[in-house]
Design an enzyme around this catalytic site. Structure first.
Site, short mmCIF file in Angstrom:
data_model
loop_
_atom_site.label_atom_id
_atom_site.label_comp_id
_atom_site.label_asym_id
_atom_site.label_seq_id
_atom_site.Cartn_x
_atom_site.Cartn_y
_atom_site.Cartn_z
N LYS A 166 35.40 -27.13 52.79
CA LYS A 166 35.71 -26.68 51.42
C LYS A 166 37.18 -26.32 51.38
CE LYS A 166 33.87 -25.44 47.37
NZ LYS A 166 32.70 -25.99 46.69
N GLY A 263 25.23 -17.83 34.14
CA GLY A 263 26.33 -18.80 34.11
C GLY A 263 25.91 -20.06 33.37
N GLY A 265 27.88 -22.91 32.66
CA GLY A 265 28.97 -23.85 32.81
C GLY A 265 28.48 -25.28 32.98
N VAL A 267 26.95 -26.81 35.24
CA VAL A 267 25.57 -27.00 35.71
C VAL A 267 24.60 -26.11 34.92
CG1 VAL A 267 24.03 -27.06 37.70
CG2 VAL A 267 26.49 -27.35 38.06
P1 NAI Z 1 31.55 -23.61 35.90
O1 NAI Z 1 32.86 -22.96 36.19
O2 NAI Z 1 31.52 -24.81 35.01
O3 NAI Z 1 30.54 -22.54 35.28
C1 NAI Z 1 30.36 -21.27 35.81
C2 NAI Z 1 30.00 -20.36 34.65
O4 NAI Z 1 29.62 -19.09 35.18
C3 NAI Z 1 31.17 -20.10 33.71
O5 NAI Z 1 30.75 -20.32 32.38
C4 NAI Z 1 31.53 -18.63 33.96
O6 NAI Z 1 32.05 -17.99 32.84
C5 NAI Z 1 30.19 -18.07 34.39
N1 NAI Z 1 30.24 -16.86 35.19
C6 NAI Z 1 31.10 -16.55 36.20
N2 NAI Z 1 30.81 -15.34 36.70
C7 NAI Z 1 29.73 -14.88 36.01
C8 NAI Z 1 28.95 -13.69 36.07
N3 NAI Z 1 29.22 -12.72 36.93
N4 NAI Z 1 27.92 -13.57 35.22
C9 NAI Z 1 27.63 -14.54 34.32
N5 NAI Z 1 28.34 -15.68 34.23
C10 NAI Z 1 29.38 -15.84 35.06
O7 NAI Z 1 30.91 -23.93 37.32
P2 NAI Z 1 29.76 -25.00 37.65
O8 NAI Z 1 30.39 -26.28 38.03
O9 NAI Z 1 28.72 -24.96 36.59
O10 NAI Z 1 29.16 -24.39 39.01
C11 NAI Z 1 28.28 -23.28 38.99
C12 NAI Z 1 27.83 -23.01 40.41
O11 NAI Z 1 27.15 -24.16 40.94
C13 NAI Z 1 28.97 -22.72 41.39
O12 NAI Z 1 28.54 -21.80 42.36
C14 NAI Z 1 29.24 -24.07 42.01
O13 NAI Z 1 29.85 -23.92 43.28
C15 NAI Z 1 27.82 -24.60 42.11
N6 NAI Z 1 27.72 -26.05 42.19
C16 NAI Z 1 28.31 -26.85 41.24
C17 NAI Z 1 28.20 -28.22 41.34
C18 NAI Z 1 28.78 -29.13 40.31
O14 NAI Z 1 28.57 -30.33 40.42
N7 NAI Z 1 29.49 -28.62 39.29
C19 NAI Z 1 27.49 -28.87 42.46
C20 NAI Z 1 26.83 -27.93 43.36
C21 NAI Z 1 26.99 -26.58 43.22
#
Ligand code: NAI
Length: 443
Positions: A166, A263, A265, A267
């Protein structure tokens, strides 16, 4: 004294700590590979990955490097990092510092075993994630190491021929037109021999810009053949959740039950849609008001709670889709759910496999079904591997059966074995991967 500051003060750019997990022996190398004002906008055109211009290159071997860091007051930071590297059985940590750009990248390579001799430039796979420059270096390195370790397990679980790593990047937000910073980031990626995609703090549009102007080792862009990885990741998680629910709750599975999604986002939002479509009632939280608004518009009726409440809200399924490291002993004791399945990497707050197993047992003792995130949030790397191998000719119809095999069938097999043996899914899944990563490793 933080390591990056000691490097910059000494006019150096690069730190590499290698470790042999069998002996615990570590080797340190410090280098000056470019001048502080080198313009990386020319990467790929003016110079190639192994031709970075440097007027006065330097390399300090182990003893000299340790002496320099000790004199600079960075000895304790080095000792802490070495301890983490040994305990987590990591292969290598590389820091690249570009003082002129105010940027530093940390590549945590956990294992290359499954990527050796795979016939490709990329020996390993793992995302790149941005952290703010003001965050303590030690915390960011822990994040990189834990995510790198999870990637080794995830790539093995996903049955793709790559080791795990990473990259964390400490920098302010990077504009899509900022070729100096994008060029430096692309060079760090290419020099690390990994294929990657955007994680938190970076967007699919960053991947598009990096691919268009600098490197083909970045995937998951919005213009890529398979698009951003959030959508398939949500699908893979939903397949695992549906299978787990059938086994755990029987009967109608998810229908009529309540899911708490942390969250919304890339996903979290599509996963929430899958859960709603499966008949679940939703309660959600996000730090970002705009994301909540969009979720309300796209999901229809949802309950919203404050971010600090979501982990202990009463529900059937807790689905963490934001940051990792959220479940320590105290948080587990406060949970009011009966399953924890979500996309977030490293949901358990642990720096070693042994700590993960201890926390997994605590969840099981509370009757809460959990299996490691890396067994089912795998679609990003599966889609990434397809896109990396086939580039513009990547095809979703090759990804979907792979996803079903890993996320749905893999979940069923794992949970049935857990039920049969009375052991936690975490122990069983970890043992299976450990046998691949460690037992077969020749000196
Ligand atoms: P993202 O950045 O698009 O969404 C994350 C969301 O969580 C944001 O809307 C943010 O405001 C919110 N957030 C952050 N801290 C928070 C909290 N304490 N309470 C509530 N909401 C909070 O990220 P994404 O891509 O959706 O990834 C989410 C998780 O899944 C991460 O841990 C990432 O490493 C993991 N992941 C993502 C993949 C992908 O393809 N995008 C693949 C595998 C894992």
């Amino acid at each position: 004294m933080e390591l990056h500051r000691a490097l910059t003060d000494a006019g150096l750019t690069t730190f590499r700590l290698s470790s042999d997990f069998r002996t615990g022996r570590t080797e340190l190398l410090l280098e000056r590979r470019w001048a502080p004002d080198l313009d990386f906008a020319g990467y790929g055109r003016a110079f190639a990955v192994d031709q970075v211009p440097c007027v006065e290159p330097r390399a300090l071997g182990d003893a000299e490097a340790r002496a320099l860091l000790a004199t600079a007051g960075a000895g304790p930071a080095l000792a802490t990092l070495e301890d983490l590297v040994r305990r987590g059985r990591h292969e290598m940590v590389v820091l690249h510092v570009h003082a002129g750009l105010g940027m530093r990248a940390a590549l945590a390579v956990h294992s290359t075993v499954l990527g050796r001799n795979n016939g490709r430039h990329a020996l390993r796979a793992g995302g790149f994630r941005r952290h703010e420059p003001a965050e303590p270096e030690g915390d960011v390195l822990v994040d990189a190491l834990n995510l790198g370790r999870a990637m080794s397990y995830k790539n093995a679980a996903a049955q793709i021929p790559y080791g795990g790593c990473k990259m964390t990047v400490q920098a302010g937000p990077i504009a899509l037109t900022d070729d100096a910073r994008l060029g430096f980031l692309a060079w760090c990626i290419d020099a690390g021999h990994f294929m990657t995609g955007p994680d938190m703090g970076f967007t699919p549009e960053h991947a598009d810009a990096l691919r268009a102007r600098f490197t083909r080792h970045v995937l998951g862009g919005s213009k890529g053949a398979l698009g951003p990885t959030g959508v398939p990741t949500a699908l893979g998680c939903s397949l695992a959740i549906a299978e787990a629910a059938r086994l755990h709750w029987g009967g109608a599975g998810l229908a009529g039950r309540r899911a708490a999604v942390q969250g919304l986002g890339a996903v979290g939002l599509p996963l929430a849609k899958h859960l709603r479509d499966a008949g679940m009632r939703l309660v959600v939280a996000d730090l970002d008001a705009g994301r909540l608004e969009r979720a309300r518009a796209e999901l229809g009726a949802v309950d919203v709670v404050a971010p600090e409440e979501i982990l202990s809200v009463e529900c059937d399924l807790l689905s963490p889709c934001a940051l990792g490291g959220i479940l320590d002993e105290a948080a587990i004791d406060r949970l009011r759910c009966s399953m924890v399945y979500g996309s977030a990497n490293n949901q358990l707050r642990a720096v070693t496999v042994e700590e993960e197993i201890r926390l997994a047992r605590r969840l099981a003792a509370r009757g809460i079904l959990y299996q490691p995130d890396w067994t089912h949030n795998t679609a990003g790397v599966i889609a990434g591997a397809e896109e990396y191998a086939h580039q513009e000719d990547a095809r979703l119809d090759r990804v979907l059966p792979h996803l079903e095999r890993v996320c749905r069938d893999g979940t069923r097999a794992l949970l049935e074995e857990a039920r049969r043996t009375g052991r936690t899914p975490t122990e069983l899944a970890t043992e299976r991967i450990d046998a691949l990563l460690y037992a077969s490793t020749r000196p």
